[in-house]
Design an enzyme around this catalytic site. Structure first.
Site, PDB file in Angstrom:
ATOM      1  N   ARG A  47      30.183  63.912 -47.667  1.00 14.32           N
ATOM      2  CA  ARG A  47      31.100  64.726 -48.478  1.00 14.32           C
ATOM      3  C   ARG A  47      31.463  64.044 -49.794  1.00 14.32           C
ATOM      4  O   ARG A  47      31.698  64.718 -50.798  1.00 14.32           O
ATOM      5  CB  ARG A  47      32.359  65.043 -47.678  1.00 14.32           C
ATOM      6  CG  ARG A  47      32.066  66.052 -46.598  1.00 14.32           C
ATOM      7  CD  ARG A  47      33.215  66.249 -45.662  1.00 14.32           C
ATOM      8  NE  ARG A  47      32.998  67.435 -44.845  1.00 14.32           N
ATOM      9  CZ  ARG A  47      33.764  67.777 -43.828  1.00 14.32           C
ATOM     10  NH1 ARG A  47      34.807  67.035 -43.502  1.00 14.32           N
ATOM     11  NH2 ARG A  47      33.510  68.870 -43.150  1.00 14.32           N
ATOM     12  N   LYS A 209      27.834  80.637 -27.542  1.00 14.53           N
ATOM     13  CA  LYS A 209      28.526  81.872 -27.152  1.00 14.53           C
ATOM     14  C   LYS A 209      28.296  83.056 -28.088  1.00 14.53           C
ATOM     15  O   LYS A 209      28.321  82.901 -29.304  1.00 14.53           O
ATOM     16  CB  LYS A 209      30.036  81.613 -27.119  1.00 14.53           C
ATOM     17  CG  LYS A 209      30.457  80.720 -25.978  1.00 14.53           C
ATOM     18  CD  LYS A 209      31.949  80.539 -26.033  1.00 14.53           C
ATOM     19  CE  LYS A 209      32.454  79.869 -24.773  1.00 14.53           C
ATOM     20  NZ  LYS A 209      33.892  79.635 -24.860  1.00 14.53           N
ATOM     21  N   GLY A 365      28.494  74.247 -38.330  1.00 12.53           N
ATOM     22  CA  GLY A 365      28.634  73.516 -37.068  1.00 12.53           C
ATOM     23  C   GLY A 365      27.405  72.779 -36.583  1.00 12.53           C
ATOM     24  O   GLY A 365      26.829  71.958 -37.286  1.00 12.53           O
ATOM     25  N   GLY A 388      33.652  75.827 -40.725  1.00 15.45           N
ATOM     26  CA  GLY A 388      34.428  77.066 -40.613  1.00 15.45           C
ATOM     27  C   GLY A 388      34.276  77.955 -41.831  1.00 15.45           C
ATOM     28  O   GLY A 388      34.168  79.183 -41.717  1.00 15.45           O
TER      29      GLY A 388
HETATM   30  P1  AMP Z   1      27.778  76.701 -31.280  1.00 14.30           P
HETATM   31  O1  AMP Z   1      28.891  75.751 -31.616  1.00 14.30           O
HETATM   32  O2  AMP Z   1      28.225  78.045 -30.811  1.00 14.30           O
HETATM   33  O3  AMP Z   1      26.718  76.763 -32.364  1.00 14.30           O
HETATM   34  O4  AMP Z   1      27.095  76.103 -29.986  1.00 14.30           O
HETATM   35  C1  AMP Z   1      26.413  74.893 -30.002  1.00 14.30           C
HETATM   36  C2  AMP Z   1      26.273  74.408 -28.606  1.00 14.30           C
HETATM   37  O5  AMP Z   1      25.521  75.331 -27.858  1.00 14.30           O
HETATM   38  C3  AMP Z   1      25.561  73.084 -28.511  1.00 14.30           C
HETATM   39  O6  AMP Z   1      26.488  72.137 -28.061  1.00 14.30           O
HETATM   40  C4  AMP Z   1      24.473  73.346 -27.479  1.00 14.30           C
HETATM   41  O7  AMP Z   1      24.380  72.313 -26.529  1.00 14.30           O
HETATM   42  C5  AMP Z   1      24.931  74.621 -26.814  1.00 14.30           C
HETATM   43  N1  AMP Z   1      23.813  75.373 -26.217  1.00 14.30           N
HETATM   44  C6  AMP Z   1      22.700  75.806 -26.806  1.00 14.30           C
HETATM   45  N2  AMP Z   1      21.884  76.379 -25.907  1.00 14.30           N
HETATM   46  C7  AMP Z   1      22.491  76.320 -24.711  1.00 14.30           C
HETATM   47  C8  AMP Z   1      22.147  76.725 -23.395  1.00 14.30           C
HETATM   48  N3  AMP Z   1      20.998  77.319 -23.144  1.00 14.30           N
HETATM   49  N4  AMP Z   1      23.038  76.486 -22.402  1.00 14.30           N
HETATM   50  C9  AMP Z   1      24.206  75.875 -22.674  1.00 14.30           C
HETATM   51  N5  AMP Z   1      24.591  75.464 -23.900  1.00 14.30           N
HETATM   52  C10 AMP Z   1      23.739  75.673 -24.896  1.00 14.30           C
END
Ligand code: AMP
Length: 407
Positions: A47, A209, A365, A388
């Protein structure tokens, strides 16, 4: 706001190039919220490095810089969050001596700012030592505004916050306010994907998610030609379509929504691609047993943790066809070496497409973490500095810090 043409139609995006800073004091909101170790050493200076072009341009014009930032989440004044810890690092990176004042408003700060000569840099103490910063307090903003002649916002990481230093202070510089190079570049990169990108436009959304990405999906369905839905998110879609997902991560209450997204995509002529096969593991651990299975036939007791080889090959072809690529979220549990292949291969494909002339933006992220971890940072067109702020931009939201400059 930046993606809504109605909002910006008659607004000129003022940048540093619209000003000559000779003998001017630039009050610059930077994002120096950098990670420190227990010896208060900066462990990732990205940064600070990112703010350098803006600072150097102002100094080269013959101006001076008053840098303001937050660091961490202090409760009142707490020495561990003092910006004095980063003075040496900022000096190393900029190659210029830094004057530090242990206040950001009031007499002490005003005197330090008044004494600043062209070519000099003053770093103010952590803005969040005052609760008025996050409250967006007008009086506090006015006090900050007394320190400089021109307000420059170069902090994309906090542009989604209507804080005093990111947004409200701009009111006190009706004519003399602009974006720094970093923030301007962030805005341009997002616009390239969501507004002006060469077709075909591809968005890859991965991560854990559906619920955290739903607004993004809905916003980008109008802008993309292809949408890859990968990672943990994909299982909600597969289950909703009647597939067997074993123990894979799933949001049961989002199944309806998943079907609705697929319907909307079809109506909008967006081609949605979900993995066809996965690496299934018998436990959520690097020493798990694994097997490759069809994504809709995952045996009971097993969970999908990464994209399988067929999916990787299909995604490669789609990436190679695309001229504009947005990547947000990993394709698997990339933090575990055994389940990182899908994410690494996607990174390789995007790097190759970029080399062939595609524009690629990685933002928000965990995909940024993955890109850094696997060394793709210099092989994609742009890696966003805001988590964010990037997600909210992709959701199509008005970022108050950007709106305040456009006004
Ligand atoms: P996000 O912050 O929503 O982008 O989610 C990122 C996280 O999703 C990372 O920590 C990954 O380990 C997790 N992730 C990705 N694929 C899977 C999966 N098939 N099962 C569980 N966690 C996952």
């Amino acid at each position: 706001m930046i993606y809504n043409e109605k909002n910006i139609k008659h607004k000129h995006m003022k940048t540093l190039n619209d000003f000559n800073f000779e003998n001017k004091k630039a009050l610059i909101r930077v994002d120096f919220n950098v990670p420190l170790n227990d010896k208060f050493e900066v462990t990732d200076a990205t940064r600070i490095v990112s703010a350098k072009p803006t600072i150097i341009k102002i100094l080269e014009d013959g101006g001076s810089c008053i840098l303001m930032s937050h660091l961490g989440r202090p409760k009142g004044v707490q020495d561990q969050f003092s910006l004095r810890h980063i003075v040496n690092k900022v000096e190393d990176i900029l190659g210029v001596e830094i004057k530090f004042v242990d206040e950001c408003v009031g007499e002490k700060a005003e005197t330090a700012a008044a004494n600043l000569k062209p070519g000099e840099i003053l770093l103010l103490e952590n803005l969040r030592f005052h609760k008025e910063e996050e409250a967006g307090d007008k009086g506090f903003s006015e006090q900050l505004s007394k320190l400089g002649d021109i307000y420059v916002n170069d902090a994309f990481g906090t542009a989604h916050r209507a804080h005093a230093s990111t947004t409200i202070v701009a009111e006190f510089f009706p004519k003399n306010k602009c974006f720094g190079y970093l923030l301007a570049q962030e805005i341009e990169s997002i616009e390239k994907v969501l507004k002006t990108g060469e077709k075909p436009v591809l968005a890859v959304l991965g991560g854990a998610k559906v619920s955290s990405k739903i607004t993004i999906i809905e916003n980008i369905l109008d802008k993309v030609d292809h949408l890859i839905i990968g990672g943990g998110m994909s299982f909600t879609f597969i289950k909703a379509q009647g597939g067997k997902i074993g123990n894979s991560i799933c949001e049961d209450d989002k199944q309806e929504l998943a079907l609705d997204i697929l319907k909307q995509a079809k109506a909008k002529n967006v081609q949605v691609h979900i993995p066809v096969d996965v690496v299934a593991a018998d436990k959520f651990s690097n020493d798990a047993n694994t097997q490759i299975v069809d994504i809709d036939k995952i045996p009971d007791g097993w969970e999908g943790v990464d994209a399988g080889p067929k999916s990787i090959a299909i995604f490669h072809d789609i990436v190679m066809e695309s001229k504009t690529i947005l990547w947000n979220g990993p394709l698997g549990v990339f933090e575990m070496e055994k389940f990182a292949k899908g994410t690494i291969e996607l990174g390789n494909s995007i790097a190759e497409a970029t080399k062939n002339g595609a524009f690629s933006l990685v933002g928000g992220g965990d995909s940024v973490a993955a890109v850094k971890q696997f060394g793709f940072e210099d092989k994609v067109s742009y890696v966003s500095t805001g988590g964010g702020a990037m997600l909210e931009s992709l959701e199509g939201k008005t970022l108050p810090g950007i709106a305040a400059i456009l006004e």
